[in-house]
Design a protein around this motif. Structure first.
Motif, PDB file in Angstrom:
ATOM      1  N   TYR A  10      43.190  45.569  38.994  1.00  0.00           N
ATOM      2  CA  TYR A  10      42.718  44.913  37.817  1.00  0.00           C
ATOM      3  C   TYR A  10      43.716  45.124  36.658  1.00  0.00           C
ATOM      4  CZ  TYR A  10      38.204  45.483  39.638  1.00  0.00           C
ATOM      5  OH  TYR A  10      37.006  45.197  40.727  1.00  0.00           O
ATOM      6  N   LEU A  11      44.045  43.883  36.256  1.00  0.00           N
ATOM      7  CA  LEU A  11      45.118  43.704  35.337  1.00  0.00           C
ATOM      8  C   LEU A  11      44.332  43.801  33.968  1.00  0.00           C
ATOM      9  CD1 LEU A  11      48.195  42.956  35.222  1.00  0.00           C
ATOM     10  CD2 LEU A  11      47.477  40.601  34.548  1.00  0.00           C
ATOM     11  N   LYS A  12      44.711  44.717  33.310  1.00  0.00           N
ATOM     12  CA  LYS A  12      44.115  45.061  31.740  1.00  0.00           C
ATOM     13  C   LYS A  12      44.858  44.954  30.663  1.00  0.00           C
ATOM     14  CE  LYS A  12      41.461  48.670  29.239  1.00  0.00           C
ATOM     15  NZ  LYS A  12      41.026  49.990  29.377  1.00  0.00           N
ATOM     16  N   SER A  13      44.436  44.043  29.628  1.00  0.00           N
ATOM     17  CA  SER A  13      45.446  43.906  28.469  1.00  0.00           C
ATOM     18  C   SER A  13      44.273  43.585  27.314  1.00  0.00           C
ATOM     19  CB  SER A  13      46.354  42.865  28.691  1.00  0.00           C
ATOM     20  OG  SER A  13      46.847  42.363  27.567  1.00  0.00           O
ATOM     21  N   ASP A  14      44.855  43.780  26.059  1.00  0.00           N
ATOM     22  CA  ASP A  14      43.802  43.470  25.059  1.00  0.00           C
ATOM     23  C   ASP A  14      43.859  41.764  24.699  1.00  0.00           C
ATOM     24  OD1 ASP A  14      43.098  46.076  24.482  1.00  0.00           O
ATOM     25  OD2 ASP A  14      44.809  46.336  23.057  1.00  0.00           O
ATOM     26  N   THR A  15      44.991  41.260  25.202  1.00  0.00           N
ATOM     27  CA  THR A  15      45.231  39.780  24.767  1.00  0.00           C
ATOM     28  C   THR A  15      45.049  39.136  26.025  1.00  0.00           C
ATOM     29  OG1 THR A  15      47.546  40.189  24.792  1.00  0.00           O
ATOM     30  CG2 THR A  15      46.507  40.334  22.632  1.00  0.00           C
ATOM     31  N   ILE A  16      45.421  39.390  27.252  1.00  0.00           N
ATOM     32  CA  ILE A  16      45.163  38.628  28.411  1.00  0.00           C
ATOM     33  C   ILE A  16      43.992  38.724  28.988  1.00  0.00           C
ATOM     34  CG2 ILE A  16      46.267  38.368  30.650  1.00  0.00           C
ATOM     35  CD1 ILE A  16      48.747  39.415  29.343  1.00  0.00           C
ATOM     36  N   ALA A  17      43.547  37.480  29.408  1.00  0.00           N
ATOM     37  CA  ALA A  17      42.242  37.148  30.117  1.00  0.00           C
ATOM     38  C   ALA A  17      42.390  38.040  31.308  1.00  0.00           C
ATOM     39  CB  ALA A  17      42.079  35.716  30.454  1.00  0.00           C
ATOM     40  N   LYS A  18      41.045  38.694  31.661  1.00  0.00           N
ATOM     41  CA  LYS A  18      41.058  39.576  33.149  1.00  0.00           C
ATOM     42  C   LYS A  18      41.391  38.660  34.257  1.00  0.00           C
ATOM     43  CE  LYS A  18      36.811  40.000  34.757  1.00  0.00           C
ATOM     44  NZ  LYS A  18      35.401  40.362  35.008  1.00  0.00           N
ATOM     45  N   PHE A  19      42.075  39.363  34.975  1.00  0.00           N
ATOM     46  CA  PHE A  19      42.646  38.976  36.144  1.00  0.00           C
ATOM     47  C   PHE A  19      42.584  40.152  37.052  1.00  0.00           C
ATOM     48  CE2 PHE A  19      45.765  37.450  39.281  1.00  0.00           C
ATOM     49  CZ  PHE A  19      45.343  36.164  39.738  1.00  0.00           C
ATOM     50  N   ILE A  20      42.067  39.774  38.487  1.00  0.00           N
ATOM     51  CA  ILE A  20      42.034  40.650  39.571  1.00  0.00           C
ATOM     52  C   ILE A  20      42.742  40.343  40.880  1.00  0.00           C
ATOM     53  CG2 ILE A  20      40.318  42.208  40.808  1.00  0.00           C
ATOM     54  CD1 ILE A  20      38.429  41.399  38.656  1.00  0.00           C
TER      55      ILE A  20
ATOM     56  N   ILE B 282      45.135  37.241  47.106  1.00  0.00           N
ATOM     57  CA  ILE B 282      44.004  36.829  46.649  1.00  0.00           C
ATOM     58  C   ILE B 282      43.901  37.150  45.309  1.00  0.00           C
ATOM     59  CG2 ILE B 282      41.583  36.527  47.022  1.00  0.00           C
ATOM     60  CD1 ILE B 282      42.019  37.782  49.660  1.00  0.00           C
ATOM     61  N   GLY B 283      43.559  36.245  44.387  1.00  0.00           N
ATOM     62  CA  GLY B 283      43.391  36.615  42.646  1.00  0.00           C
ATOM     63  C   GLY B 283      42.467  35.527  42.106  1.00  0.00           C
ATOM     64  N   SER B 284      41.871  36.194  41.168  1.00  0.00           N
ATOM     65  CA  SER B 284      40.715  35.543  40.371  1.00  0.00           C
ATOM     66  C   SER B 284      40.432  36.189  39.054  1.00  0.00           C
ATOM     67  CB  SER B 284      39.519  35.513  41.232  1.00  0.00           C
ATOM     68  OG  SER B 284      38.449  34.898  40.507  1.00  0.00           O
ATOM     69  N   ALA B 285      39.696  35.563  38.373  1.00  0.00           N
ATOM     70  CA  ALA B 285      39.021  36.154  37.094  1.00  0.00           C
ATOM     71  C   ALA B 285      37.784  36.892  37.335  1.00  0.00           C
ATOM     72  CB  ALA B 285      38.936  35.145  35.944  1.00  0.00           C
ATOM     73  N   SER B 286      37.314  36.553  38.470  1.00  0.00           N
ATOM     74  CA  SER B 286      36.039  36.794  38.986  1.00  0.00           C
ATOM     75  C   SER B 286      36.118  37.952  40.002  1.00  0.00           C
ATOM     76  CB  SER B 286      35.053  35.780  39.402  1.00  0.00           C
ATOM     77  OG  SER B 286      33.865  36.175  40.115  1.00  0.00           O
ATOM     78  N   GLU B 287      35.494  39.222  39.660  1.00  0.00           N
ATOM     79  CA  GLU B 287      35.296  40.316  40.544  1.00  0.00           C
ATOM     80  C   GLU B 287      34.585  40.034  41.779  1.00  0.00           C
ATOM     81  OE1 GLU B 287      34.277  45.191  40.579  1.00  0.00           O
ATOM     82  OE2 GLU B 287      33.956  43.791  38.808  1.00  0.00           O
ATOM     83  N   ALA B 288      33.446  39.338  41.380  1.00  0.00           N
ATOM     84  CA  ALA B 288      32.220  38.884  42.652  1.00  0.00           C
ATOM     85  C   ALA B 288      33.099  37.897  43.616  1.00  0.00           C
ATOM     86  CB  ALA B 288      30.977  38.541  42.034  1.00  0.00           C
ATOM     87  N   LEU B 289      33.782  37.154  43.123  1.00  0.00           N
ATOM     88  CA  LEU B 289      34.542  36.276  43.817  1.00  0.00           C
ATOM     89  C   LEU B 289      35.584  36.860  44.689  1.00  0.00           C
ATOM     90  CD1 LEU B 289      34.216  33.264  44.606  1.00  0.00           C
ATOM     91  CD2 LEU B 289      35.768  32.778  42.818  1.00  0.00           C
ATOM     92  N   ILE B 290      36.545  37.556  44.343  1.00  0.00           N
ATOM     93  CA  ILE B 290      37.540  38.629  44.891  1.00  0.00           C
ATOM     94  C   ILE B 290      36.909  39.284  46.033  1.00  0.00           C
ATOM     95  CG2 ILE B 290      39.027  40.752  44.872  1.00  0.00           C
ATOM     96  CD1 ILE B 290      40.326  38.277  43.718  1.00  0.00           C
ATOM     97  N   LYS B 291      35.572  39.919  45.715  1.00  0.00           N
ATOM     98  CA  LYS B 291      34.884  40.575  46.693  1.00  0.00           C
ATOM     99  C   LYS B 291      34.276  40.038  48.045  1.00  0.00           C
ATOM    100  CE  LYS B 291      33.496  44.760  43.729  1.00  0.00           C
ATOM    101  NZ  LYS B 291      32.406  45.319  43.165  1.00  0.00           N
ATOM    102  N   LYS B 292      33.891  38.686  47.537  1.00  0.00           N
ATOM    103  CA  LYS B 292      33.489  37.752  48.624  1.00  0.00           C
ATOM    104  C   LYS B 292      34.343  37.249  49.482  1.00  0.00           C
ATOM    105  CE  LYS B 292      29.464  35.671  46.117  1.00  0.00           C
ATOM    106  NZ  LYS B 292      28.910  34.393  45.585  1.00  0.00           N
ATOM    107  N   ALA B 293      35.614  37.217  48.812  1.00  0.00           N
ATOM    108  CA  ALA B 293      37.109  36.515  49.661  1.00  0.00           C
ATOM    109  C   ALA B 293      37.580  37.569  50.749  1.00  0.00           C
ATOM    110  CB  ALA B 293      38.018  36.384  48.763  1.00  0.00           C
ATOM    111  N   VAL B 294      37.284  39.038  50.089  1.00  0.00           N
ATOM    112  CA  VAL B 294      37.639  40.208  51.061  1.00  0.00           C
ATOM    113  C   VAL B 294      36.867  40.278  52.204  1.00  0.00           C
ATOM    114  CG1 VAL B 294      37.710  42.872  51.298  1.00  0.00           C
ATOM    115  CG2 VAL B 294      38.730  41.673  49.285  1.00  0.00           C
TER     116      VAL B 294
END
Length: 453
Positions: A129-139, A148-160
Motif C-alpha cells: 500500500y503506497l501511503k502519502s498525504d498528497t498522492i492518490a491511493k495505490f496498491i 498488478i496495480g490499482s487504486a482499488s483494494e477489492a480489484l487487487i484481491k480479485k486479480a490475485v
C-alpha cells in the motif's frame, strides 16, 4: 519464466486494453491526438486519463522501467464496482531479474512526494500500500511474476484470486475474437458486453438506463484494433455473438452488409448517425420481432412497409455546436410507386407545401421503434416528407424545411471535407453504421451522461 498477465484479469472486466508497445501508444495519445484531449473533459474519463498520463511521465523519466516494460505487453482492464465507480487494473509481466525489493525501491524513488510502502497480506500474498498525504491511493503486488496495480483494494484481491485459479479472463468467445486481433496497431481493445453494459449504466443519466440495458444483448465479446492519428482514433474489429440467445447482432445473421449512401442526402452538420443496412426487410423483421419486447406494430403497416422499403434505416442528429440540434429518422425507399398506401393510411390530409415538397402530419406514428428498435424510441416523428428516395421524419415542419433547404443548397454530409477524410478509413458496406462527431455533439451527448462535461 513468468505467468501471462491475462490470467490475473478478473472476469468482471468490461474493457481490456492490450498495449504491444506501451510507451509508443501512450506518447501517441498524450502528445499527438486532439481527440484524446477532448475526451479529458468527460469527468468519468478524466481520472483514467490522468493515470495514463502519470504512467507515461514515469516511463519518460526512468529508462530502466522503460526497458522493463517496453518488451512486455501492458494490460489495462476497466471494471465497474458495486458502488458504480469505475476502477482500472494495471498488469504486466516482470523479468525474473527484477526483484520485489528493486520494484519497491523504484516506486519510492519515483514518487514526487514523501511516501511509504505499508505491507499487508492477503491469502499469503504480499500486498503493498503506497501511503502519502498528497498522492492518490495505490496498491500493488508482484505475484507469480506479474505486476498488478490499482487504486482499488477489492480489484487487487480479485486479480490475485483469479491468478491463483489458473483460468483465463475469457471464454471460447474471448479466445475467438482475440485470434482476430491486429499486430501492427497501437492497442487491441476487448469489450465484454454484459459488463460493459453495467459500465454504461454507471456513466449514463438515470432516465436512459432502460435504453442502455438493451446493449447487454448486443453480443458476447468484441475485439477492436486501435490506430491513433492526430485528430482521429480509428477502430476496426469483430464482435462474437451466440446463435441461441436474444442478442441483437443475431438479427443480422445471413444479411449481407449494404452500401451506406445516406450521407448524400444528410445535412453537412450531421453529428450523429445510426444507420441499419438491411438486405431483406422480411428476414430482418421476423428475427427482430422474435427478441423485441416492444408492442408489435400494426400488421398492415408491416405489410405496407415491406412493399417499398429499401436497405437503409437511420437515426440522425444534425445542427451546430451550441445551437438547437434537430433529430430525424430516415427510411430508404426502394419503390416510390408503392408508398401510397402508407401515405393514405398513416398521414393526415392537407399537407403543407414547401417549395416543391409536401410535408405531411403523421398520426403520431410509433411503429418505427417497434420495427427497428428502441434507439428510435423517444424521437418525435410527427411530420414526414419525401426527399429524393428517402422518407424523412421530423418533430415539426420547421425542422423538415431546414433539412430540405440544406439538401437543395448542396450542403450535404458527403461534401463535408472532415467527414470525407473520416470516411476514407471506412468500408462502403455495413449492417450497423455509427458516426459521432464528438466535438460538435457535447450538448447531445451530455443529456445521456450522469455527469455532463
Amino acid at each position: 519464466t513468468y505467468t501471462d498477465p491475462i490470467f490475473a484479469i478478473p472476469q468482471s472486466v468490461a474493457v481490456l486494453f492490450e498495449l504491444q508497445n506501451p510507451q509508443k501508444t501512450l506518447d501517441h495519445l498524450r502528445y499527438e491526438n486532439d481527440l484524446w484531449r477532448s475526451l479529458n473533459g468527460i469527468p468519468q474519463f478524466s481520472s483514467f486519463a490522468s493515470n495514463i498520463i502519470k504512467l507515461d511521465t514515469i516511463l519518460d523519466k526512468h529508462n530502466d522501467l522503460k526497458d522493463l516494460i517496453n518488451d512486455k505487453k501492458l494490460y489495462i482492464s476497466l471494471h465497474t464496482q458495486d458502488n458504480n465507480t469505475i476502477d482500472a487494473l494495471y498488469l504486466f509481466a516482470l523479468d525474473p531479474s527484477f526483484t520485489d525489493s528493486r520494484i519497491h525501491d523504484f516506486i519510492l524513488n519515483t514518487s514526487e512526494e514523501s511516501c511509504q510502502i505499508i505491507p499487508k497480506t492477503y491469502n499469503s500474498v504480499d500486498l503493498e500500500y503506497l501511503k502519502s498525504d498528497t498522492i492518490a491511493k495505490f496498491i500493488y503486488t508482484i505475484h507469480k511474476g506479474v505486476f498488478i496495480g490499482s487504486a482499488s483494494e477489492a480489484l487487487i484481491k480479485k486479480a490475485v484470486d483469479h491468478l491463483e485459479s489458473g483460468q483465463s479472463v475469457g471464454s471460447f468467445s474471448f479466445d475467438k475474437v482475440r485470434r482476430t486481433a491486429g499486430k501492427k496497431v497501437d492497442a487491441n481493445i476487448y469489450i465484454q458486453h454484459k459488463h460493459f453494459n453495467r459500465m454504461l449504466v454507471a456513466l449514463s443519466n438515470e432516465g436512459y438506463h432502460d435504453n442502455v440495458q438493451l446493449l447487454k444483448n448486443l453480443g458476447l465479446w468484441t475485439e477492436t484494433d486501435l490506430i491513433i492519428k492526430e485528430d482521429e482514433l480509428l477502430l476496426n474489429g469483430y464482435t462474437d455473438h451466440t446463435d441461441t440467445t436474444d442478442q441483437f447482432l443475431q438479427v443480422f445473421s445471413g444479411q449481407e452488409p449494404q452500401d451506406i449512401n445516406i450521407q448524400r442526402i444528410l445535412p453537412y452538420n450531421s453529428n450523429f448517425i445510426l444507420c441499419l443496412g438491411i438486405e431483406s426487410f422480411d428476414t430482418y423483421y421476423n428475427s427482430y420481432n422474435a427478441i423485441s419486447t416492444i408492442q408489435e406494430p400494426d400488421i398492415k403497416l408491416i405489410y405496407s412497409v415491406s412493399k417499398w422499403i429499401g436497405n437503409e434505416v437511420a437515426l440522425v442528429v444534425a445542427g451546430h455546436s451550441g445551437a438547437t440540434q434537430n433529430t430525424y429518422s430516415l427510411i430508404h425507399i426502394r419503390d416510390k410507386d408503392k408508398t401510397g398506401e402508407m401515405m393514405t393510411s398513416y398521414t393526415f390530409r392537407n399537407p403543407i407545401k414547401y417549395k416543391d415538397y409536401l410535408i405531411f402530419k403523421t398520426l403520431g406514428e410509433k411503429s418505427i421503434p417497434a420495427i427497428f428498435g428502441r434507439a428510435f424510441q423517444g424521437v418525435k416523428m410527427d411530420y414526414l416528407v419525401r426527399v429524393d428516395d428517402y422518407f424523412i421524419f421530423g418533430e415539426n415542419p420547421a425542422s423538415l424545411e431546414l433539412f430540405i433547404n440544406t439538401y437543395l443548397s448542396g450542403k450535404t454530409l458527403k461534401r463535408n471535407e472532415n467527414y470525407k477524410n473520416f470516411a476514407d478509413n471506412l468500408s462502403d458496406k455495413s449492417n450497423i453504421f455509427i458516426y459521432l462527431n464528438i466535438r460538435n455533439s457535447t450538448d447531445y451527448v451530455n443529456k445521456y451522461l450522469s455527469q455532463p462535461f
